[in-house]
Design an enzyme around this catalytic site. Structure first.
Site, PDB file in Angstrom:
ATOM      1  N   CYS A 117      23.724   7.599 -11.437  1.00 30.12           N
ATOM      2  CA  CYS A 117      24.690   8.663 -11.713  1.00 30.12           C
ATOM      3  C   CYS A 117      24.117  10.053 -11.468  1.00 30.12           C
ATOM      4  CB  CYS A 117      25.219   8.508 -13.128  1.00 30.12           C
ATOM      5  SG  CYS A 117      26.014   6.901 -13.336  1.00 30.12           S
ATOM      6  N   HIS A 154      26.185  16.832 -17.929  1.00 31.76           N
ATOM      7  CA  HIS A 154      26.434  15.481 -17.448  1.00 31.76           C
ATOM      8  C   HIS A 154      27.575  14.910 -18.285  1.00 31.76           C
ATOM      9  CE1 HIS A 154      25.709  11.834 -15.312  1.00 31.76           C
ATOM     10  NE2 HIS A 154      25.405  11.152 -16.397  1.00 31.76           N
ATOM     11  N   HIS A 184      34.151   9.925 -14.778  1.00 32.75           N
ATOM     12  CA  HIS A 184      32.781   9.864 -14.259  1.00 32.75           C
ATOM     13  C   HIS A 184      32.811   9.338 -12.827  1.00 32.75           C
ATOM     14  CE1 HIS A 184      28.615   9.579 -13.801  1.00 32.75           C
ATOM     15  NE2 HIS A 184      28.276   8.867 -14.857  1.00 32.75           N
TER      16      HIS A 184
END
Lengths: 423, 397
Positions: free
Chosen positions: A175, A315, A352
């Site tokens: 990620c 994040h 995400h």
């Protein structure tokens, strides 16, 4: 190479964005700034029996048959075209594009998917019950099962279309991949090897198996009833991330090169920092040391001090673990100021975007500086354990010169970027 | 002024055994390397499998071993070997500043589960709904982590404590070349001074054979250099190197195994002659670096045609100009995809370390006819089976 000055700023002269909020940077920014959610009920495949039935899939680029590499390629391509047009580099001349630099692509893992396996099994006389049967059936294949499913194919096709130089790099740092693609481009420009780089993050991998895999790791939100409310970064009731798709492309350029050709510099990459966490495959060390190391390294690389950072693009996945550790990292790096320093998560609206997230959020960070407007964190319920200013619900006007953008991933990946206003 | 790049440690495990000694012995004995080929288990395909590996040596915790599939195990094992050879293993201060760059693919799928699902669902009208059910109950969460390409590096960080940074490149042969290239470029420019670079490949898995199937050799073994489109025999391997700036190595008293002089990589659409044109540019670039001694050449030719034939013809033209001891190593060790180039770099280091090249692997092939002594430099080529053309130059220090 004397040109390698750590901290030498690198120009951003073009960005392209595509997410579940829409096509193109203008539409994406407008909806992000308005606090709109792109999360919805998934319709690409039946979701009966699944614990999570929502996501931020990109449904406006129909591909038949769908495959993760095909959608990832299509989105990367569209984002790149938008970024190149803005930068003025690599525009078609006599039908051909020649981008004067290297390609760094953050892309999801590739493998055959169920349509391919079922397709082969259907072709096998008497049906198939093993890979030997599938291998037997594949003898009749035209070669698409090979060419379309190599890990290098998306980058190869993009390099071919955009005329980038050298060997295109496809990478994964989970990620954090999108941020790593930018970091690799910055490093190549700083060492004087290339005057420009095309850094892209793309991820179009929402299908049943990928959703189920993350679900089995208990990483996903199961708040299916109201999809728009499911992504709740930094909230007390946060219960996991929401899988999403998207792509962003950034044209990075040597500052002098950009100035010499009269290009508009949108913003500067001022610093990059990274650190690997050796503690656990899916969790950070409880100390947050690697997160602190990545953030501190990025700020140091930019030649700045923590007090220079005016806003954090978090994040902020919405998993209990990530947000706790990111909050701890912010507290450790910024001290008491961490409680009042604005930090918001784009993922509250776009979900995400996994491999693409670092690039998408870097692009939004550029627009944050350009517009002097902090996008909000929607769906917020304060968590007393995380005393942060998350810019709840509505965007906020602010004077911001330096943005810190964080990206963390499974496998101990931690990357932070410092993005600064254009000179 | 760019920094010199030294290789101070290597780790290699393959069908032929382990390490420099093991590989040199096997490559020097045709009966031995031929015996390592398995032509039965995956018939009609040939595989160069890793048969035995004592994981405890470099992956001491059983818990770590269980978190990985064979691909990740081969990588973590070879990484441990390279770190030990370089004298870095267990040195927390050095490991904290060691940057990890790997080339990896996805880990192994659960072949039994996939087989069961295609058998029961292919002809069912509501197969997508049933698929949800079977995957939800059949998939193991740990297997997913063993399948993620970047967890290959993640496991190495955890097992060996490498924590400077961690980057994973993907994309078949070119990914392995670029991993070494980027580390080489970063050391040269002072963007880091100690790197662990590596890859691995598991040839003994049907899920990836299904992808590479059009390029696999499905007939009897023939000369590597003269096969049809389906010409590859895949080889399992773990391949790692420690590369440092000369200053960094000297400061800690590490001895170099070799000096890395050049790493280059490019691509083309593979129109006839296009790969050769890329290679020609690379040879032109290293020409000023070449001495007069005979040159070893470890070719990464995969065996897949027609590109392997094009590389053969190109090397034949090179050999007409100066003594060149070419070895198509995939004949013996198999084609290791992402790991192929790095395996050949490690074999090239063995050659310059000994000053010679092991015997021809294909004695009937003229380009392998040269036996060389006094070898101080060796070239490594990596022409991917589908895309990518790379080259490295190593030399004795």
């Amino acid at each position: 190479m004397g040109s390698n000055t750590a901290g030498r700023p690198v120009a951003i002269t073009g960005i392209g964005i595509l997410t579940s909020l829409g096509r193109g940077r203008a539409e994406n920014w407008a909806r992000l700034a308005a606090g709109t959610s792109g999360i919805h009920r998934l319709t690409r495949f039946p979701t009966e029996g699944l614990r999570t039935t929502i996501g931020g899939s990109v449904d406006f680029m129909p591909l038949e048959p769908f495959s993760a590499p095909a959608l990832s390629h299509a989105m990367a391509r569209e984002a790149a075209i938008e970024a190149l047009a803005q930068s003025g580099l690599g525009e078609p001349q006599a039908g051909r594009r020649r981008f004067p630099g290297e390609l760094f692509l953050a892309a999801p893992p590739v493998e055959h998917e169920w349509p391919q396996r079922f397709g082969l099994a259907h072709k096998h006389p008497g049906g198939a019950s093993s890979y030997d049967d599938l291998l037997d059936a594949a003898k009749q294949d035209s070669g698409a099962l090979h060419d379309d499913f190599l890990f290098g194919t998306i980058a190869e096709r993009l390099a071919d279309e955009f005329g980038t130089s050298g060997s295109p790099i496809t990478l994964s740092t989970a990620c954090a991949s999108g941020a790593t693609a930018i970091q690799l481009g910055v490093e190549a420009i700083r060492r004087g090897q290339t005057k420009a780089a095309l850094s892209i993050g793309t991820d179009g991998s929402i299908h049943a198996e990928s959703l189920i895999r993350f679900s089995l790791l208990s990483a996903l939100s199961t708040a299916n009833e109201i999809p728009q409310g499911a992504a709740k970064p930094f909230s007390k009731n946060r219960d996991g991330f929401v899988m999403a798709e998207g792509a962003a492309a950034l044209v990075l350029e040597d500052v002098e090169h950009a100035k010499a050709r009269g290009a508009t510099i949108l913003a500067l990459i001022r610093g990059c920092g990274e650190a690997a966490d050796t503690f656990h495959r899916t969790r950070s060390h409880p100390s947050g040391d690697a997160i602190v190391a990545a953030i501190s390294a990025a700020i140091a690389d930019a030649g700045l001090k923590p007090e220079d950072i005016g806003y954090i693009n978090a994040h902020g996945t919405g998993t209990p673990e990530n947000d706790k550790m990111e909050g701890l990292g912010v507290q450790r790096v910024f001290g008491p100021r961490g409680e009042t320093l604005p930090i918001s998560s784009n993922k509250s609206m776009i979900g995400h975007t996994l491999t693409a997230a670092g690039a998408v959020e870097a692009a939004f960070s550029v627009m944050t500086i350009q517009n002097q407007l902090l996008p909000p964190t929607i769906n917020y319920t304060p968590d007393p354990a995380l005393p942060l200013d998350v810019v709840p619900f509505t965007a906020r006007k602010a004077t911001v010169e330096f943005v810190l953008s964080n990206s963390f991933g499974f496998g101990g990946q931690n990357v932070s970027l410092v993005i600064g206003a254009a000179p | 002024m760019t920094n010199d790049v030294w290789i101070t440690g290597t780790g290699l495990v393959s069908a032929l055994g382990e390490g420099d000694e093991g590989h040199w012995a096997a490559l020097s004995d045709p009966a031995r390397w031929r015996q390592a080929i398995d032509s039965e288990t995956f018939k009609p395909f040939h595989v160069h499998p890793i048969r035995t590996i004592d994981l405890d040596r470099y992956i001491p915790r059983k818990g770590d071993q269980r978190q990985m599939g064979p691909l990740q195990q081969y990588g973590a094992y070879a990484a441990g070997m390279a770190l030990a050879a370089a004298g870095i293993a267990g040195n927390a201060d050095l490991l904290k500043n060691t940057h990890l760059v790997v080339a990896s693919t996805g880990g192994e799928r659960d072949e039994a589960l996939d087989g069961q699902i295609v058998a029961s669902l292919t002809e069912k009208p509501d197969r997508e709904v049933l698929l949800n059910e079977q995957l939800s109950t059949g998939l193991r969460p740990t297997l997913f982590l063993a399948q993620l390409p970047n967890l290959f590096a993640g496991n190495i960080s955890i097992v060996h404590g490498v924590s400077g940074s961690s980057r994973t490149f993907m994309g078949e042969e070119a990914a392995g070349i670029d991993a070494l290239r980027v580390a080489f470029e970063r050391i040269g420019a002072g963007q880091g001074d100690c790197f662990l670079i590596g890859s691995a490949f598991n040839a003994a898995r049907r899920d990836s054979m299904l992808v590479f199937q059009p390029a696999l050799l499905a007939d009897a073994m023939t000369s590597l250099w003269h096969r049809p489109t389906g010409g590859m025999t895949l080889g399992s391997m773990g391949t790692f190197l420690v590369a440092e700036s000369r200053a960094h190595a000297e400061a800690r008293g590490a001895r170099p195994l070799a000096r890395l002089r050049a790493v280059m990589n490019d691509r083309c659409r593979r129109e006839p002659g296009a790969a050769s044109a890329n290679a020609q540019r690379q040879w032109d670039a290293i020409a000023p670096l070449l001495g007069d001694a005979p040159l070893g050449l470890m070719s990464g030719a995969s065996g897949a045609g027609p590109i392997t034939g094009e590389e053969r013809d190109f090397l034949e033209r090179r050999a007409g100009k100066a003594p060149l001891a070419v070895r198509g190593t995939a004949a013996a060790i198999g084609h290791g995809m992402e790991a192929s180039f790095l395996a050949n770099v490690i074999l090239a280091i063995s050659c310059v370390g000994r000053g010679s090249v092991f015997p021809a692997l294909d004695p009937d092939e003229p380009i392998e006819a040269t036996a060389a002594s006094g070898v101080r430099q060796a070239v490594v080529t990596g022409w991917g089976h589908w895309r990518g053309e790379g080259l490295a130059l190593v030399e004795a220090v």
